[in-house]
Motif scaffolding. Structure first.
Motif, mmCIF file in Angstrom:
data_model
loop_
_atom_site.group_PDB
_atom_site.id
_atom_site.type_symbol
_atom_site.label_atom_id
_atom_site.label_comp_id
_atom_site.label_asym_id
_atom_site.label_seq_id
_atom_site.Cartn_x
_atom_site.Cartn_y
_atom_site.Cartn_z
ATOM 1 N N VAL A 238 0.934 -1.291 0.017
ATOM 2 C CA VAL A 238 -0.144 0.141 -0.045
ATOM 3 C C VAL A 238 1.066 1.273 -0.004
ATOM 4 N N ARG A 239 0.608 2.172 -0.746
ATOM 5 C CA ARG A 239 1.192 3.492 -0.725
ATOM 6 C C ARG A 239 0.670 4.592 0.514
ATOM 7 N N SER A 240 1.499 4.851 1.380
ATOM 8 C CA SER A 240 1.028 5.572 2.533
ATOM 9 C C SER A 240 0.646 6.893 2.075
ATOM 10 N N GLN A 241 0.133 7.717 2.885
ATOM 11 C CA GLN A 241 -0.192 9.317 2.883
ATOM 12 C C GLN A 241 1.290 9.855 2.656
ATOM 13 N N LYS A 242 2.089 9.480 3.223
ATOM 14 C CA LYS A 242 3.495 10.157 3.256
ATOM 15 C C LYS A 242 4.316 9.775 2.121
ATOM 16 N N GLY A 243 3.900 8.922 1.396
ATOM 17 C CA GLY A 243 4.294 8.512 0.101
ATOM 18 C C GLY A 243 5.345 7.446 -0.113
ATOM 19 N N HIS A 244 5.477 6.589 0.961
ATOM 20 C CA HIS A 244 6.379 5.429 1.012
ATOM 21 C C HIS A 244 5.461 4.193 0.821
ATOM 22 N N ARG A 245 6.177 3.221 0.709
ATOM 23 C CA ARG A 245 5.499 1.888 0.389
ATOM 24 C C ARG A 245 5.287 1.052 2.225
ATOM 25 N N LEU A 246 4.160 0.682 2.276
ATOM 26 C CA LEU A 246 3.897 -0.247 3.351
ATOM 27 C C LEU A 246 3.611 -1.498 2.810
ATOM 28 N N GLN A 247 4.745 -2.563 3.177
ATOM 29 C CA GLN A 247 4.680 -3.822 2.554
ATOM 30 C C GLN A 247 3.879 -4.725 3.464
ATOM 31 N N GLY A 248 3.051 -5.425 2.941
ATOM 32 C CA GLY A 248 2.324 -6.557 3.705
ATOM 33 C C GLY A 248 1.939 -7.684 2.841
ATOM 34 N N TYR B 96 -9.426 -17.994 8.682
ATOM 35 C CA TYR B 96 -9.638 -16.610 8.059
ATOM 36 C C TYR B 96 -8.603 -16.361 7.381
ATOM 37 N N LEU B 97 -8.978 -15.298 6.136
ATOM 38 C CA LEU B 97 -7.736 -14.589 5.275
ATOM 39 C C LEU B 97 -7.260 -13.474 6.051
ATOM 40 N N VAL B 98 -6.132 -13.303 6.385
ATOM 41 C CA VAL B 98 -5.379 -12.361 7.160
ATOM 42 C C VAL B 98 -4.442 -11.681 6.409
ATOM 43 N N TYR B 99 -4.632 -10.434 6.424
ATOM 44 C CA TYR B 99 -3.647 -9.338 5.993
ATOM 45 C C TYR B 99 -2.802 -8.730 7.108
ATOM 46 N N ALA B 100 -1.397 -8.716 6.908
ATOM 47 C CA ALA B 100 -0.627 -8.309 7.926
ATOM 48 C C ALA B 100 0.602 -7.605 7.126
ATOM 49 N N TYR B 101 0.923 -6.350 7.837
ATOM 50 C CA TYR B 101 2.023 -5.443 7.186
ATOM 51 C C TYR B 101 2.926 -4.967 7.974
ATOM 52 N N ASP B 102 3.862 -4.384 7.692
ATOM 53 C CA ASP B 102 4.829 -3.695 8.575
ATOM 54 C C ASP B 102 4.462 -2.088 8.486
ATOM 55 N N HIS B 103 4.345 -1.636 9.510
ATOM 56 C CA HIS B 103 4.179 -0.149 9.982
ATOM 57 C C HIS B 103 5.261 0.581 9.322
ATOM 58 N N THR B 104 5.149 1.748 9.128
ATOM 59 C CA THR B 104 6.147 2.929 8.805
ATOM 60 C C THR B 104 7.252 2.841 9.550
ATOM 61 N N GLY B 105 8.543 2.835 8.702
ATOM 62 C CA GLY B 105 9.701 2.521 9.668
ATOM 63 C C GLY B 105 9.900 1.402 10.069
ATOM 64 N N CYS B 106 9.383 0.254 9.920
ATOM 65 C CA CYS B 106 9.432 -1.324 10.317
ATOM 66 C C CYS B 106 9.668 -2.030 9.381
ATOM 67 N N MET B 107 10.790 -2.796 9.540
ATOM 68 C CA MET B 107 11.351 -3.981 8.585
ATOM 69 C C MET B 107 11.162 -3.670 7.127
ATOM 70 N N ASP C 232 -1.388 4.566 9.392
ATOM 71 C CA ASP C 232 -1.125 3.651 8.528
ATOM 72 C C ASP C 232 -2.202 2.738 8.280
ATOM 73 N N LEU C 233 -2.951 2.505 9.369
ATOM 74 C CA LEU C 233 -4.053 1.451 9.154
ATOM 75 C C LEU C 233 -5.022 2.224 8.442
ATOM 76 N N ASP C 234 -5.340 3.571 8.706
ATOM 77 C CA ASP C 234 -6.346 4.263 7.777
ATOM 78 C C ASP C 234 -6.058 3.913 6.236
ATOM 79 N N ASP C 235 -4.685 4.230 6.048
ATOM 80 C CA ASP C 235 -4.146 3.990 4.569
ATOM 81 C C ASP C 235 -4.464 2.710 4.112
ATOM 82 N N VAL C 236 -4.208 1.766 4.816
ATOM 83 C CA VAL C 236 -4.390 0.081 4.666
ATOM 84 C C VAL C 236 -5.926 0.077 4.179
#
Length: 316
Positions: free
Chosen positions: A42-52, A91-102, A118-122
């Motif tokens: 997901v592309r965050s509001q701040k413009g970086h990638r949130l990988q999940g 369940y189908l689970v979506y898990a991602y790394d927050h901004t600045g994490c991993m 981040d959760l709002d963006d996701v």
């Protein structure tokens, strides 16, 4: 002068990256036979990638999706046991790394309010996605992710269920807990930088929400005070039929772990901090040897009594 030093210490501790270290073992999908994994960023509001990633076993429940929110200091792989338990329940689970994490972008974590942004963006991305826009979406989170979970209904009122473990009510409340009388100027400064998410308050969010919620906390939590968070929110929202409160004992900051896992984990971190202090974790080899001393399945063992209660709420 004192306030300046406190602010510097606070920002150096919170506004940093949380990257993987070889001194800590992180489970992956490959450690669980049959667990499937699919990348989704997901592309965050701040413009970086949130990988999940989407995680599931074959034939998950149709049109059901759980978004998992990890805590501060790691990424979602620090919670693979929790993710796997949810996936094993169908369940189908979506898990991602927050901004600045991993695996996600961002020079630093962005502070306590960043998990909610981040959760709002996701959720915005998932709700707009053709494949998932009609899914029943629930959120499960711990600690930093518990804060975002408790507050997300303010931004996404259609979320069907939330399960918050060891979460804090608001950034203001957690700063007050950690910084005492010095919290206010730091809070006001950060609020100017990020007024939308810094002012989020779980009592306000849940008092307006119809979302079904389970809020779990251990009374001996030394990280997020049960008295200053769980007890306060329970008193404010007592009697609301859509919210269940559950206080456990002897689980510290991990109410979903077994009591043995909590003790084993505490012992690990005491030894980890001592090794760091003594300069014994300088090389990758030293870190790998240190990590190999521990039983990581034991350290992350899940209390299925707690999970059965979680599943009951998710299916209500």
């Amino acid at each position: 002068m004192i306030l300046k030093k406190i602010e510097e210490a606070y920002r150096s501790a919170i506004y940093t990256r949380a990257d993987a270290t070889k001194a800590i073992f992180y489970f992956s999908a490959e450690d669980f036979e049959g667990l499937e994994k699919e990348s989704f960023a997901v592309r965050s509001q701040k413009g970086h990638r949130l990988q999940g990633y989407f995680y599931s076993y074959p034939n998950p429940k149709p049109n059901r999706l759980i978004v998992f929110e990890h805590g501060m200091g790691s990424g979602h792989r620090g919670y693979m046991k929790e993710i796997e338990v949810l996936a094993r329940a169908g369940y189908l689970v979506y898990a991602y790394d927050h901004t600045g994490c991993m695996e996600s972008g961002g020079e630093v974590t962005g502070g306590f309010s960043q998990s909610l942004m981040d959760l709002d963006d996701v959720l915005t991305a998932l709700e707009k996605h053709e494949e998932y826009q009609n899914y029943d979406i629930s959120v499960v989170g711990h600690s930093w992710g518990g804060f975002s979970t408790l507050n997300i209904a303010e931004f996404h009122p259609k979320i069907s269920h939330i399960v918050a473990m060891a979460g804090f009510i608001s950034v203001e409340q957690i700063l007050k807990q950690f910084l005492g009388i010095f919290y206010k100027k730091i809070y006001e400064k950060e609020k100017k930088e990020n007024p939308v998410y810094m002012t989020a308050d779980a009592i306000r969010a849940l008092s307006r929400a119809k979302t079904k919620a389970l809020i779990i906390h251990s009374e001996d939590d030394q990280t997020v005070s049960c008295k200053k968070h769980f007890d306060v929110i329970q008193k404010a929202l007592v009697g609301r039929e859509n919210i269940t409160f559950w206080k456990v004992s002897g689980k510290g900051h991990n109410p979903n772990y077994t009591a043995d896992a909590v003790k084993y984990k505490d012992d690990f971190f005491k030894r980890y901090q001592k090794a760091l202090k003594n300069g014994a974790l300088e090389t990758d080899r030293e870190k790998e040897v240190f990590a190999a001393q521990f039983d990581w399945n034991r350290m992350t063992a899940q209390d299925m009594t707690v999970w059965e209660r979680i599943f009951k709420v998710l299916e209500s």
